[in-house]
Write a protein that holds these residues in place. Structure first.
Motif, PDB file in Angstrom:
ATOM      1  N   GLU A  25       0.827  -2.019  -0.359  1.00  0.00           N
ATOM      2  CA  GLU A  25      -0.299  -0.201   0.302  1.00  0.00           C
ATOM      3  C   GLU A  25       0.450   1.469  -0.177  1.00  0.00           C
ATOM      4  O   GLU A  25       0.551   2.452  -0.799  1.00  0.00           O
ATOM      5  CB  GLU A  25      -0.848  -0.116   1.332  1.00  0.00           C
ATOM      6  N   ALA A  26       2.260   1.243   0.705  1.00  0.00           N
ATOM      7  CA  ALA A  26       2.675   2.464   0.615  1.00  0.00           C
ATOM      8  C   ALA A  26       3.900   2.426  -0.202  1.00  0.00           C
ATOM      9  O   ALA A  26       3.815   3.415  -1.278  1.00  0.00           O
ATOM     10  CB  ALA A  26       3.704   2.248   1.809  1.00  0.00           C
ATOM     11  N   ASN A  27       4.051   1.750  -1.195  1.00  0.00           N
ATOM     12  CA  ASN A  27       4.651   1.671  -2.511  1.00  0.00           C
ATOM     13  C   ASN A  27       3.554   1.979  -3.523  1.00  0.00           C
ATOM     14  O   ASN A  27       3.805   2.912  -4.356  1.00  0.00           O
ATOM     15  CB  ASN A  27       5.842   0.476  -2.847  1.00  0.00           C
ATOM     16  N   ASP A  28       2.423   1.739  -3.497  1.00  0.00           N
ATOM     17  CA  ASP A  28       1.037   1.594  -4.684  1.00  0.00           C
ATOM     18  C   ASP A  28       0.826   3.380  -4.372  1.00  0.00           C
ATOM     19  O   ASP A  28       0.786   4.420  -5.510  1.00  0.00           O
ATOM     20  CB  ASP A  28       0.175   0.589  -3.600  1.00  0.00           C
ATOM     21  N   MET A  29       0.656   3.999  -3.461  1.00  0.00           N
ATOM     22  CA  MET A  29       0.962   5.474  -3.207  1.00  0.00           C
ATOM     23  C   MET A  29       1.649   6.518  -3.351  1.00  0.00           C
ATOM     24  O   MET A  29       1.576   7.453  -4.382  1.00  0.00           O
ATOM     25  CB  MET A  29       0.545   6.279  -1.229  1.00  0.00           C
ATOM     26  N   ALA A  30       3.171   5.970  -3.073  1.00  0.00           N
ATOM     27  CA  ALA A  30       4.177   5.963  -3.973  1.00  0.00           C
ATOM     28  C   ALA A  30       4.112   6.510  -5.919  1.00  0.00           C
ATOM     29  O   ALA A  30       4.460   7.894  -5.570  1.00  0.00           O
ATOM     30  CB  ALA A  30       5.357   6.028  -3.430  1.00  0.00           C
ATOM     31  N   MET A  31       3.758   5.388  -5.606  1.00  0.00           N
ATOM     32  CA  MET A  31       3.819   5.165  -7.391  1.00  0.00           C
ATOM     33  C   MET A  31       2.829   6.305  -8.037  1.00  0.00           C
ATOM     34  O   MET A  31       3.167   7.066  -8.354  1.00  0.00           O
ATOM     35  CB  MET A  31       3.415   3.975  -7.963  1.00  0.00           C
ATOM     36  N   LEU A  32       1.686   6.943  -7.166  1.00  0.00           N
ATOM     37  CA  LEU A  32       1.161   7.834  -7.558  1.00  0.00           C
ATOM     38  C   LEU A  32       1.507   8.886  -7.278  1.00  0.00           C
ATOM     39  O   LEU A  32       0.645  10.115  -8.253  1.00  0.00           O
ATOM     40  CB  LEU A  32      -0.999   7.188  -6.566  1.00  0.00           C
ATOM     41  N   MET A  33       2.062   9.148  -6.324  1.00  0.00           N
ATOM     42  CA  MET A  33       2.970  10.272  -5.961  1.00  0.00           C
ATOM     43  C   MET A  33       3.396  11.057  -7.101  1.00  0.00           C
ATOM     44  O   MET A  33       3.821  12.463  -7.275  1.00  0.00           O
ATOM     45  CB  MET A  33       2.875  10.306  -3.865  1.00  0.00           C
ATOM     46  N   ALA A  34       3.986   9.936  -7.422  1.00  0.00           N
ATOM     47  CA  ALA A  34       5.486  10.222  -8.001  1.00  0.00           C
ATOM     48  C   ALA A  34       4.699  10.858  -9.504  1.00  0.00           C
ATOM     49  O   ALA A  34       5.582  11.790  -9.944  1.00  0.00           O
ATOM     50  CB  ALA A  34       6.144   9.112  -8.508  1.00  0.00           C
ATOM     51  N   ARG A  35       3.443   9.872  -9.516  1.00  0.00           N
ATOM     52  CA  ARG A  35       2.827  10.288 -11.546  1.00  0.00           C
ATOM     53  C   ARG A  35       2.410  12.123 -11.494  1.00  0.00           C
ATOM     54  O   ARG A  35       2.145  12.204 -11.925  1.00  0.00           O
ATOM     55  CB  ARG A  35       2.193   9.353 -11.694  1.00  0.00           C
ATOM     56  N   TYR A  47      -1.301  -2.071  -8.677  1.00  0.00           N
ATOM     57  CA  TYR A  47      -0.446  -1.200  -8.988  1.00  0.00           C
ATOM     58  C   TYR A  47       1.224  -1.522  -9.445  1.00  0.00           C
ATOM     59  O   TYR A  47       2.078  -2.280 -10.097  1.00  0.00           O
ATOM     60  CB  TYR A  47      -0.683   0.346  -8.143  1.00  0.00           C
ATOM     61  N   THR A  48       1.612  -2.079  -7.643  1.00  0.00           N
ATOM     62  CA  THR A  48       2.353  -2.528  -8.036  1.00  0.00           C
ATOM     63  C   THR A  48       3.099  -3.885  -7.960  1.00  0.00           C
ATOM     64  O   THR A  48       4.891  -3.682  -8.304  1.00  0.00           O
ATOM     65  CB  THR A  48       3.157  -2.674  -5.981  1.00  0.00           C
ATOM     66  N   PHE A  49       2.259  -4.363  -8.685  1.00  0.00           N
ATOM     67  CA  PHE A  49       2.822  -5.578 -10.085  1.00  0.00           C
ATOM     68  C   PHE A  49       3.391  -5.222 -10.567  1.00  0.00           C
ATOM     69  O   PHE A  49       4.435  -5.978 -11.237  1.00  0.00           O
ATOM     70  CB  PHE A  49       1.428  -6.399 -10.279  1.00  0.00           C
ATOM     71  N   GLY A  59       9.625   8.602 -12.131  1.00  0.00           N
ATOM     72  CA  GLY A  59      10.276   8.868 -11.263  1.00  0.00           C
ATOM     73  C   GLY A  59      10.866   7.072 -11.180  1.00  0.00           C
ATOM     74  O   GLY A  59      11.135   5.983 -12.197  1.00  0.00           O
ATOM     75  N   PHE A  60      11.928   6.836  -9.961  1.00  0.00           N
ATOM     76  CA  PHE A  60      12.376   5.147 -10.287  1.00  0.00           C
ATOM     77  C   PHE A  60      12.578   5.260  -8.346  1.00  0.00           C
ATOM     78  O   PHE A  60      13.078   5.905  -8.259  1.00  0.00           O
ATOM     79  CB  PHE A  60      13.940   5.962 -10.410  1.00  0.00           C
ATOM     80  N   PHE A  61      12.222   3.849  -8.320  1.00  0.00           N
ATOM     81  CA  PHE A  61      12.132   2.807  -7.285  1.00  0.00           C
ATOM     82  C   PHE A  61      12.922   2.131  -7.152  1.00  0.00           C
ATOM     83  O   PHE A  61      14.106   1.072  -8.027  1.00  0.00           O
ATOM     84  CB  PHE A  61      10.680   1.365  -7.286  1.00  0.00           C
ATOM     85  N   SER A  70       1.789  19.157  -3.683  1.00  0.00           N
ATOM     86  CA  SER A  70       1.354  18.671  -5.212  1.00  0.00           C
ATOM     87  C   SER A  70       0.282  17.580  -5.565  1.00  0.00           C
ATOM     88  O   SER A  70      -1.020  17.378  -6.064  1.00  0.00           O
ATOM     89  CB  SER A  70       2.515  18.834  -6.388  1.00  0.00           C
ATOM     90  N   PHE A  71       0.552  16.304  -4.549  1.00  0.00           N
ATOM     91  CA  PHE A  71      -0.843  15.426  -4.157  1.00  0.00           C
ATOM     92  C   PHE A  71      -1.955  16.089  -3.669  1.00  0.00           C
ATOM     93  O   PHE A  71      -2.377  15.341  -4.509  1.00  0.00           O
ATOM     94  CB  PHE A  71       0.127  14.411  -3.337  1.00  0.00           C
ATOM     95  N   ALA A  72      -1.590  16.581  -2.858  1.00  0.00           N
ATOM     96  CA  ALA A  72      -3.543  16.683  -2.220  1.00  0.00           C
ATOM     97  C   ALA A  72      -4.058  17.548  -3.378  1.00  0.00           C
ATOM     98  O   ALA A  72      -5.112  17.783  -3.687  1.00  0.00           O
ATOM     99  CB  ALA A  72      -2.959  17.149  -1.412  1.00  0.00           C
ATOM    100  N   LYS A  73      -3.658  18.497  -4.379  1.00  0.00           N
ATOM    101  CA  LYS A  73      -4.098  19.191  -4.753  1.00  0.00           C
ATOM    102  C   LYS A  73      -4.957  18.274  -6.313  1.00  0.00           C
ATOM    103  O   LYS A  73      -6.308  18.256  -6.790  1.00  0.00           O
ATOM    104  CB  LYS A  73      -3.095  20.372  -5.845  1.00  0.00           C
TER     105      LYS A  73
END
Length: 506
Positions: A161-171, A192-194, A272-274, A359-362
């Motif tokens: 879930e954390a990485n899922d959110m980080a992906m959305l945040m980066a995009r 998403y993280t799959f 981004g890059f993980f 930015s994410f909150a917007k």
């Protein structure tokens, strides 16, 4: 011999187990004597739940068929205390895998257990729409351990879930789509993280995680380039290296491959890059020194953000630093964390900068009913206290280095030990058919060594693309005496295995 048999029979099975001797009928005893297990002053409660076969039947009938177990006869665990686990028959095991690198400070650590019990009697759950001191105090305590400007926390419940959110945040921040991860990476199993996860065992056959691309993992042992001066570890690979001081040729070649990925399989601008500071599921794979620093710069030149997945490497496990990214001398834009954050309680977090958070909150309205609940806050805070007060980061460095160097000697003795690597209490032992070929040891042989270690009271993890690497990541409270026992058990298992090999059993 008769007197010896009588003396064994006169001792109780429980006494034998507490002494660390594996009870077997005398006629089946091997010429090898199992290493003596270190003492433990904790006495487990008597197991009084459903019989083993009933539990096994429930597992077969009612659990997902995708959830596999270790060992031919799966362990039925009953109780845990610090670095020890006890099964339904009272057998004791030294836990070197911590529930998949999750139990950071120790099973049922008294400080964490007491804090959780106290909070359970006050308030289990509210929700993020209310204030509660525990989670706010924890947020303040956790952010104090992160460098500026990583100061804004989003609480979640799992690493996926954390990485899922980080992906959305980066995009949302970059307004780009493509995200890069390493081959061999494991970042979760959500839809998403799959896309980020690049281990064949975990990849689904159906469409998932669009706009995710992988790049070559800079693995200096199994990859095309690497030598004996490349990685940040007390133990280097056995591969020859003609690098000069301060110049790693393998790093330069892997960076060229990374540039090739940027030029061919992603858009001109990326999201981004993980990267895990050290790959966990892939078998504790370390990169050449300086690789992530150069890769992060290349990603930022393309408009992307850099995400450090600290799910397995964070909270002092690597010893030299509290966070894995610090050992690479880099500063990520987003950090994800889980597992050891709460010693086994379901909790995770995403930490980022105020700029990215705004930015994410917007673009996204994020709400999670269970995130940052009072119990999570109390447990997370107690874990941080235990790490500091018990000196667990220091112990990870001292005891982990001690164990790593002792394990490395096995590579000189056994040709099937291809590589020993890691930092602190995150260690990998990669098994091979022989050191020249570096081909993975067959799964059948790996399984037998794994079983033999378990029978002698040692629980190891598994990893690697071919499940060829033993993973060691114990609770950070493990002692040098217990590390000695672990190395002795592994040595004994390898000796027995090589005898079988010599007799042509494989």
């Amino acid at each position: 011999m008769a007197l010896l048999k009588v003396s064994f029979l006169q001792m109780s099975k429980r006494c034998l187990l507490q002494c660390g001797i594996c009870w077997k009928p005398l006629s089946k005893l091997s010429v090898h004597i199992s290493p003596k297990m270190p003492p433990c002053d904790f006495i487990p409660e008597r197991y009084e739940s459903r019989p083993y076969n009933h539990i096994l039947e429930i597992r077969k009938q009612n659990f997902s068929p995708l959830v596999s177990t270790y060992f031919q006869k799966p362990l039925l665990l009953h109780q845990g205390y610090m670095q020890w686990l006890f099964d339904n028959e009272g057998r004791r095991y030294l836990d070197l895998f911590s529930g998949i690198v999750t139990v950071s400070v120790g099973h049922c650590h008294p400080k964490v257990t007491t804090a959780a019990q106290k909070q359970l009697g006050r308030l289990w759950h509210s929700s993020p729409v209310f204030l509660h001191p525990a989670i706010h105090e924890y947020a303040e305590k956790l952010t104090a351990l992160l460098p500026e400007p990583l100061k804004v926390i989003f609480f979640t419940n799992s690493g996926s879930e954390a990485n899922d959110m980080a992906m959305l945040m980066a995009r949302s921040y970059s307004q780009n789509a493509d995200i890069i991860s390493f081959r061999g990476a494991y970042h979760g199993s959500s839809p998403y993280t799959f896309g980020l996860t690049s281990v064949g065992t975990f990849k689904p056959k159906i469409a998932n995680g669009s706009s995710c691309q992988t790049t070559m993992c800079p693995d200096v042992f199994r990859g095309p380039w690497g030598g004996n001066q490349c990685r940040d570890s007390l133990v280097q690979t056995i591969r020859k290296c003609d690098c000069t001081p301060g110049c790693c040729k393998a790093n330069s070649q892997y960076i060229e491959e990374f540039k090739n990925t940027l030029h061919t399989v992603v858009a001109k601008e990326i999201a981004g890059f993980f990267a895990e500071p050290i790959q966990g599921v892939n078998g504790v794979v370390q990169y050449p020194r300086g690789f992530l620093k150069e890769a992060f710069q290349l990603v930022r030149e393309r408009g992307g953000v850099c995400i450090a997945d600290e799910v397995q490497t964070g909270f002092g496990r690597l010893g030299t630093h509290f966070w894995g990214f610090q050992s690479h001398e880099i500063l990520p834009d987003i950090v994800t964390m889980a597992k050891g954050i709460a010693n086994g309680f379901p909790m995770s977090a995403v930490v980022t900068t105020p700029e990215i958070a705004s930015s994410f909150a917007k673009h996204v309205y994020h709400f999670n009913t269970f995130s940052g609940n009072p119990i999570a806050g109390v447990i997370g805070s107690a874990v941080l206290d235990a790490i500091k007060e018990d000196g667990l980061q220091e112990n990870s460095q001292e005891t982990g280095s001690y164990m790593l160097l002792k394990l490395a000697k096995l590579r000189d003795e056994f040709n099937i030990v291809g590589d020993v690597r890691g930092k602190g209490l995150m260690i990998g032992i990669e098994m091979v058919q022989d050191q020249d070929s570096r081909q993975p040891l067959p799964l059948k042989e790996i399984n037998l060594i794994h079983e033999d270690c378990k029978d002698m009271g040692l629980i190891l993890g598994r990893g690697g693309l071919f499940s060829q690497t033993f993973r060691i990541a114990p609770p950070m409270c493990i002692t040098k005496q217990e590390a000695d026992f672990a190395v002795e058990v592994f040595h004994s298992a390898l000796s027995r295995h090589m005898e079988k090999r010599a007799k042509g059993k494989f």
